[in-house]
Scaffold this motif. Structure first.
Motif, PDB file in Angstrom:
ATOM      1  N   LEU A   1      35.824  45.620  34.033  1.00 51.12           N
ATOM      2  CA  LEU A   1      36.511  44.056  34.511  1.00 51.12           C
ATOM      3  C   LEU A   1      35.624  42.962  34.225  1.00 51.12           C
ATOM      4  O   LEU A   1      36.004  42.200  33.921  1.00 51.12           O
ATOM      5  CB  LEU A   1      37.004  44.029  35.832  1.00 51.12           C
ATOM      6  N   GLY A   2      34.343  43.423  34.057  1.00 50.72           N
ATOM      7  CA  GLY A   2      33.433  42.346  33.865  1.00 50.72           C
ATOM      8  C   GLY A   2      32.065  42.525  34.169  1.00 50.72           C
ATOM      9  O   GLY A   2      31.571  43.863  34.387  1.00 50.72           O
TER      10      GLY A   2
ATOM     11  N   ASP B   1      37.689  30.664  34.025  1.00 53.59           N
ATOM     12  CA  ASP B   1      37.906  31.723  32.893  1.00 53.59           C
ATOM     13  C   ASP B   1      37.971  33.128  33.656  1.00 53.59           C
ATOM     14  O   ASP B   1      38.426  34.065  33.018  1.00 53.59           O
ATOM     15  CB  ASP B   1      36.687  31.630  31.958  1.00 53.59           C
ATOM     16  N   ASP B   2      36.956  33.294  34.816  1.00 53.99           N
ATOM     17  CA  ASP B   2      37.212  34.906  35.305  1.00 53.99           C
ATOM     18  C   ASP B   2      37.922  34.957  36.128  1.00 53.99           C
ATOM     19  O   ASP B   2      38.136  35.979  37.106  1.00 53.99           O
ATOM     20  CB  ASP B   2      35.595  34.989  35.861  1.00 53.99           C
ATOM     21  N   LEU B   3      38.989  34.041  36.298  1.00 59.07           N
ATOM     22  CA  LEU B   3      40.096  34.398  37.409  1.00 59.07           C
ATOM     23  C   LEU B   3      41.516  34.382  36.739  1.00 59.07           C
ATOM     24  O   LEU B   3      41.747  33.716  35.710  1.00 59.07           O
ATOM     25  CB  LEU B   3      40.312  33.306  38.431  1.00 59.07           C
ATOM     26  N   LYS B   4      42.470  35.034  37.278  1.00 60.15           N
ATOM     27  CA  LYS B   4      43.952  35.013  36.941  1.00 60.15           C
ATOM     28  C   LYS B   4      44.547  34.919  37.907  1.00 60.15           C
ATOM     29  O   LYS B   4      44.456  35.098  39.082  1.00 60.15           O
ATOM     30  CB  LYS B   4      44.187  36.514  36.462  1.00 60.15           C
ATOM     31  N   VAL B   5      45.617  34.036  37.798  1.00 64.86           N
ATOM     32  CA  VAL B   5      46.485  33.461  38.754  1.00 64.86           C
ATOM     33  C   VAL B   5      48.144  33.608  38.547  1.00 64.86           C
ATOM     34  O   VAL B   5      48.453  33.324  37.077  1.00 64.86           O
ATOM     35  CB  VAL B   5      46.548  31.841  38.978  1.00 64.86           C
TER      36      VAL B   5
ATOM     37  N   VAL C   1      33.845  44.812  39.860  1.00 64.94           N
ATOM     38  CA  VAL C   1      33.791  45.079  38.259  1.00 64.94           C
ATOM     39  C   VAL C   1      34.510  46.380  37.985  1.00 64.94           C
ATOM     40  O   VAL C   1      34.669  46.489  36.827  1.00 64.94           O
ATOM     41  CB  VAL C   1      32.298  45.216  37.750  1.00 64.94           C
ATOM     42  N   SER C   2      34.700  47.375  38.899  1.00 64.99           N
ATOM     43  CA  SER C   2      35.800  48.382  38.672  1.00 64.99           C
ATOM     44  C   SER C   2      37.014  48.323  39.118  1.00 64.99           C
ATOM     45  O   SER C   2      37.941  48.956  38.234  1.00 64.99           O
ATOM     46  CB  SER C   2      34.929  49.777  39.418  1.00 64.99           C
ATOM     47  N   LYS C   3      37.389  47.541  40.246  1.00 63.33           N
ATOM     48  CA  LYS C   3      38.566  47.741  40.845  1.00 63.33           C
ATOM     49  C   LYS C   3      39.045  46.472  40.842  1.00 63.33           C
ATOM     50  O   LYS C   3      40.272  45.941  40.358  1.00 63.33           O
ATOM     51  CB  LYS C   3      38.857  48.366  42.060  1.00 63.33           C
ATOM     52  N   GLY C   4      38.414  45.212  41.034  1.00 63.12           N
ATOM     53  CA  GLY C   4      38.920  43.960  41.283  1.00 63.12           C
ATOM     54  C   GLY C   4      39.244  43.827  42.646  1.00 63.12           C
ATOM     55  O   GLY C   4      39.757  44.565  43.517  1.00 63.12           O
TER      56      GLY C   4
ATOM     57  N   VAL D   1      45.673  35.163  43.247  1.00 59.55           N
ATOM     58  CA  VAL D   1      44.404  34.812  42.607  1.00 59.55           C
ATOM     59  C   VAL D   1      43.584  36.262  42.501  1.00 59.55           C
ATOM     60  O   VAL D   1      43.670  36.968  43.549  1.00 59.55           O
ATOM     61  CB  VAL D   1      43.843  33.722  43.322  1.00 59.55           C
ATOM     62  N   SER D   2      43.466  36.816  41.181  1.00 57.20           N
ATOM     63  CA  SER D   2      42.714  38.060  41.255  1.00 57.20           C
ATOM     64  C   SER D   2      41.545  37.916  40.215  1.00 57.20           C
ATOM     65  O   SER D   2      41.495  36.890  39.475  1.00 57.20           O
ATOM     66  CB  SER D   2      43.552  39.084  40.491  1.00 57.20           C
ATOM     67  N   GLY D   3      40.654  38.627  40.170  1.00 57.05           N
ATOM     68  CA  GLY D   3      39.448  38.697  39.670  1.00 57.05           C
ATOM     69  C   GLY D   3      38.397  39.907  39.804  1.00 57.05           C
ATOM     70  O   GLY D   3      38.785  40.472  40.747  1.00 57.05           O
TER      71      GLY D   3
END
Length: 225
Positions: free
Chosen positions: A75-76, A164-168, A124-127, A178-180
């Motif tokens: 994931l990052g 940029d590193d988040l999703k809504v 970085v593995s599950k979020g 809000v996830s990341g």
């Protein structure tokens, strides 16, 4: 002069009578040149959180360089610098956060940096994700491109740029997710959304976390006739 001399003599006699041998009190006239304090060893209890090992999944790569650690997963990628009071031990797929010295400051940071390290590995593995809910008539939320647009009863809509590193994601126009992979950034962005309209205690209107419990207050009672 005579009066002051006689007063000094009487005062000396009274002092001798009060602090003399007749009352069994002896005064030391040895001058004190220096004094010091005895320093003992600081005994700190082991942190219950800090001593727990961290399991590293097979899809996560750990890079250790001195007091710096980098964690890379699907994931990052995240990095963290540790203070000199903390050290990291790696044994195969297990990470252990240890204290380098036995001080009170090291004991305080032990559990904190163990939690930060675990959040990096899980992130970085599950979020992670944080959910919010809009409560109120006409309160709505939509996502347009990289902007979150909120209608919260103001004369104008509230536009927030999504990092940029988040999703809504918005569901039913009132539920925001809000996830990341960076837990601190998720919490900060969710808090900034809630800050626009914190829930009020009378009707519960506003932006609240999905698992948040609002302590309600009773409104003013009408005048009795």
């Amino acid at each position: 002069m005579a009066a002051s001399s006689s007063l000094h003599t009487i005062t000396s006699q009274l002092g001798s009578a009060f602090l003399g041998k007749r009352n069994g009190i002896c005064l030391s006239t040895v001058p004190v040149t220096h004094f010091g304090f005895r320093r003992g060893t600081v005994e700190c209890k082991e942190s219950r959180i800090g001593k727990q090992p961290i399991e590293v999944p097979s899809n996560v790569v750990i890079t250790l360089e001195g007091q710096d650690m980098k964690v890379k997963g699907p994931l990052g990628e995240l990095a963290l610098s540790y203070p000199r009071e903390i050290m990291i031990d790696r044994q195969d797929s297990i990470l252990k956060v240890r204290k380098a010295v036995e001080t009170r400051r090291a004991n305080q940071m032990h559990g904190l940096f163990r939690t930060l390290t675990s959040n990096m590995v899980v992130g970085v593995s599950k979020g992670f994700e944080k959910k919010l809910q809009l409560v109120g008539v006409g309160y709505r939320a939509t996502v347009e491109g990289k902007e979150l647009i909120l209608s919260l009863g103001f004369s104008h809509p509230v536009k927030m740029a999504i990092p940029d590193d988040l999703k809504v994601k918005v569901e039913d126009n009132t539920r925001i997710t809000v996830s990341g992979y960076d837990k601190s950034n998720i919490g900060q962005f969710a808090a900034s959304i809630r800050k626009w309209r914190p829930p009020e205690p009378y009707k519960g209107k506003g932006v609240k976390y999905a698992d948040e419990i609002i302590r309600r207050k009773e409104g003013k009672a009408g005048k009795k006739k």
